[in-house]
Motif scaffolding. Structure first.
Motif, PDB file in Angstrom:
ATOM      1  N   ILE A   1     -11.635 -10.911 -11.607  1.00  0.00           N
ATOM      2  CA  ILE A   1     -12.143  -9.703 -11.526  1.00  0.00           C
ATOM      3  C   ILE A   1     -10.964  -8.557 -11.561  1.00  0.00           C
ATOM      4  O   ILE A   1      -9.748  -9.061 -11.417  1.00  0.00           O
ATOM      5  CB  ILE A   1     -12.816  -9.217 -10.117  1.00  0.00           C
ATOM      6  N   LYS A   2     -11.077  -7.067 -11.835  1.00  0.00           N
ATOM      7  CA  LYS A   2      -9.930  -6.394 -12.106  1.00  0.00           C
ATOM      8  C   LYS A   2      -9.663  -5.757 -10.884  1.00  0.00           C
ATOM      9  O   LYS A   2     -10.257  -5.525  -9.707  1.00  0.00           O
ATOM     10  CB  LYS A   2     -10.229  -5.292 -12.907  1.00  0.00           C
ATOM     11  N   ALA A   3      -8.035  -5.771 -10.722  1.00  0.00           N
ATOM     12  CA  ALA A   3      -7.363  -5.071  -9.393  1.00  0.00           C
ATOM     13  C   ALA A   3      -7.848  -3.723  -9.426  1.00  0.00           C
ATOM     14  O   ALA A   3      -7.818  -3.179  -8.076  1.00  0.00           O
ATOM     15  CB  ALA A   3      -5.953  -5.304  -9.467  1.00  0.00           C
ATOM     16  N   THR A   4      -8.050  -2.931 -10.260  1.00  0.00           N
ATOM     17  CA  THR A   4      -8.499  -1.490 -10.250  1.00  0.00           C
ATOM     18  C   THR A   4      -9.787  -1.376  -9.852  1.00  0.00           C
ATOM     19  O   THR A   4     -10.028  -0.409  -9.925  1.00  0.00           O
ATOM     20  CB  THR A   4      -8.389  -1.027 -11.782  1.00  0.00           C
ATOM     21  N   ASP A   5     -10.605  -2.481  -9.715  1.00  0.00           N
ATOM     22  CA  ASP A   5     -11.809  -2.233  -9.067  1.00  0.00           C
ATOM     23  C   ASP A   5     -12.138  -2.019  -7.746  1.00  0.00           C
ATOM     24  O   ASP A   5     -13.167  -1.533  -6.899  1.00  0.00           O
ATOM     25  CB  ASP A   5     -12.813  -3.400  -9.311  1.00  0.00           C
ATOM     26  N   PHE A   6     -10.983  -2.520  -7.082  1.00  0.00           N
ATOM     27  CA  PHE A   6     -10.992  -2.378  -5.632  1.00  0.00           C
ATOM     28  C   PHE A   6     -10.811  -0.870  -5.170  1.00  0.00           C
ATOM     29  O   PHE A   6      -9.909  -0.088  -5.496  1.00  0.00           O
ATOM     30  CB  PHE A   6      -9.743  -3.077  -4.811  1.00  0.00           C
ATOM     31  N   GLY A   7     -11.389  -0.169  -3.956  1.00  0.00           N
ATOM     32  CA  GLY A   7     -11.121   0.989  -3.515  1.00  0.00           C
ATOM     33  C   GLY A   7     -10.641   0.981  -2.043  1.00  0.00           C
ATOM     34  O   GLY A   7      -9.781  -0.187  -1.956  1.00  0.00           O
ATOM     35  N   SER A   8     -10.917   2.030  -1.314  1.00  0.00           N
ATOM     36  CA  SER A   8     -10.026   2.066   0.065  1.00  0.00           C
ATOM     37  C   SER A   8     -10.885   1.502   1.217  1.00  0.00           C
ATOM     38  O   SER A   8     -10.520   1.204   2.381  1.00  0.00           O
ATOM     39  CB  SER A   8      -9.791   3.444   0.221  1.00  0.00           C
ATOM     40  N   TRP A   9     -12.285   1.203   0.792  1.00  0.00           N
ATOM     41  CA  TRP A   9     -13.064   0.252   1.906  1.00  0.00           C
ATOM     42  C   TRP A   9     -14.439  -0.264   1.018  1.00  0.00           C
ATOM     43  O   TRP A   9     -14.307  -0.254  -0.323  1.00  0.00           O
ATOM     44  CB  TRP A   9     -13.619   1.438   2.813  1.00  0.00           C
ATOM     45  N   GLY A  10     -15.242  -0.779   1.650  1.00  0.00           N
ATOM     46  CA  GLY A  10     -16.279  -1.462   1.313  1.00  0.00           C
ATOM     47  C   GLY A  10     -16.749  -2.875   1.673  1.00  0.00           C
ATOM     48  O   GLY A  10     -16.375  -3.362   2.513  1.00  0.00           O
ATOM     49  N   SER A  11     -17.085  -3.622   0.554  1.00  0.00           N
ATOM     50  CA  SER A  11     -17.716  -4.956   0.998  1.00  0.00           C
ATOM     51  C   SER A  11     -17.557  -5.939  -0.407  1.00  0.00           C
ATOM     52  O   SER A  11     -17.562  -5.159  -1.443  1.00  0.00           O
ATOM     53  CB  SER A  11     -18.932  -5.290   1.535  1.00  0.00           C
ATOM     54  N   LEU A  12     -17.453  -7.196  -0.143  1.00  0.00           N
ATOM     55  CA  LEU A  12     -17.258  -7.814  -1.502  1.00  0.00           C
ATOM     56  C   LEU A  12     -18.519  -8.921  -1.258  1.00  0.00           C
ATOM     57  O   LEU A  12     -18.754  -9.755   0.062  1.00  0.00           O
ATOM     58  CB  LEU A  12     -16.096  -8.996  -1.504  1.00  0.00           C
TER      59      LEU A  12
END
Length: 387
Positions: A113-124
């Protein structure tokens, strides 16, 4: 077991080793007691607990050769990344991985998966991985020098153990940047494989293994729990389900010596592949014969690069892979209903519309060529795997 080979640093003049056995390098100084204190010390730092078992290297004999071990781990990181299937996460914050169509290799599913897909919060959340299967996630750090997970919830309902591998796919090289690890609410045992990166642990919920060039721990977390070994995939462990139908030529045109030192080549002919729709095909390109004139003169000073122009982020990002001596990698998505694609046609469309990605080839150091003539080179195209 803890192994400390060369040095120790601590911000509060104390250090904790939570394992039963402590192995020290030959240059370190251990004292069983400190004056007016029952605690032992290591190079002047107080130890919060006394090891039950203590061993020390002798001069010239090391318990573990870190150079060779890190070289092995760097190769493992590359093998994992090169044999993983790229999947979409659906955007920032709440990342969703569907691994249903990912091939199982020795009980493991390897995805990227792309590093740029990560935000400042959320879930996986992860779907498509059976209870008796494990998952290894490569985080593609292409174009990224600083990465943070944000305050990500890794519970995923089942607290599945995950190995996170950090790799620069565009450069086909180990990630050398910074990683900030902040996930919350994870009861799983995870592992980090980033042998050339600087890893900063912020989350007190982490337990497992960390491999990094430098580790900064901002917590008092207990990281004793061990993540079990996973098999390292190999090129031969994957049965291709896709094929290359035709490959192109690259035309650099006529060139007069001394007028330029670098040229970009234009693709000619067709570049067709077939495979399953909406999956990624990985193609290696290798230089099997350097530019050679008709009379046998070899331009062995010329450098070859595969250059990617990518508009997928909304703006142009250009990266390159040198394949003068090692192969470079092309990633291509099959999108047609009939499962075929013509890369040259698609790349031309992407360039015109300024979207997605395309590839060019560049040769440089042309000023090293001293003999005039017509030069040709031979390239070899290999399908790495079928998604």
């Amino acid at each position: 077991m803890s192994y400390l080979q060369k040095n120790i640093e601590s911000s509060d003049n104390a250090a904790a080793f939570k394992s039963d056995t402590l192995i020290l390098g030959s240059s370190l100084v251990y004292k069983d007691k400190i004056i007016n204190d029952s605690r032992p010390s290591l190079n002047g730092y107080k130890l919060n607990q006394k090891p039950n078992k203590l061993r020390q290297d002798t001069q010239g004999s090391e318990y573990l050769n870190f150079d060779s071990e890190f070289a092995r781990l760097e190769n493992n990181s590359k093998a994992i990344a090169n044999n993983s299937t790229t999947v979409s996460t659906g955007g920032n914050n709440n990342l969703k991985i569907d691994a249903s169509n990912v091939k199982v290799q020795q009980g493991v599913k390897y995805v990227t998966i792309k590093a740029t897909d990560f935000g400042s919060w959320g879930s996986l959340t992860i779907d498509g991985v059976a209870n008796n299967e494990r998952i290894v996630i490569t985080i593609d750090t292409s174009g990224v020098t600083n990465f943070s997970t944000g305050w990500l919830n890794l519970n995923n309902g089942e607290n599945k153990n995950i190995l996170f591998n950090f790799y620069d796919v565009a450069q086909n090289s180990n990630y050398t940047g910074n990683i900030e690890w902040k996930p919350s609410s994870s009861n799983a045992i995870n592992a980090i494989l980033a042998p050339k990166a600087t890893f900063t642990l912020v989350s007190s919920n982490f337990q497992g293994n960390i491999v990094a060039s430098k580790i900064i721990n901002r917590t008092n977390t207990n990281t004793v729990a061990s993540y079990g070994d996973v098999p390292v995939p190999s090129e031969t462990s994957i049965t291709p389900t896709s094929k290359i139908i035709s490959v192109p030529d690259v035309d650099f045109g006529s060139h007069k010596l001394g007028s330029e030192t670098s040229l970009v080549g234009d693709w000619t002919g067709n570049f067709q592949v077939s495979g399953k729709k909406n999956t990624q095909i990985k193609i290696n390109v290798a230089l099997t014969q350097q530019l050679t004139s008709q009379n046998g003169s070899v331009a062995d000073g010329i450098h070859w690069q595969l250059v990617k122009n990518d508009y997928s982020s909304g703006s142009l990002i250009t990266t390159s892979q040198d394949f003068t001596n090692i192969s470079a990698r092309i990633n291509y998505w099959i999108w047609k209903d009939d499962g075929t694609g013509n890369l040259l046609s698609d790349w031309k469309y992407n360039n015109e519309k300024k979207q997605y990605g395309s590839y060019n080839m560049q040769i440089s150091n042309l000023d090293t060529v001293t003999e005039a003539g017509d030069y040709t080179a031979t390239l070899n195209w290999t399908l790495v795997d079928g998604p």
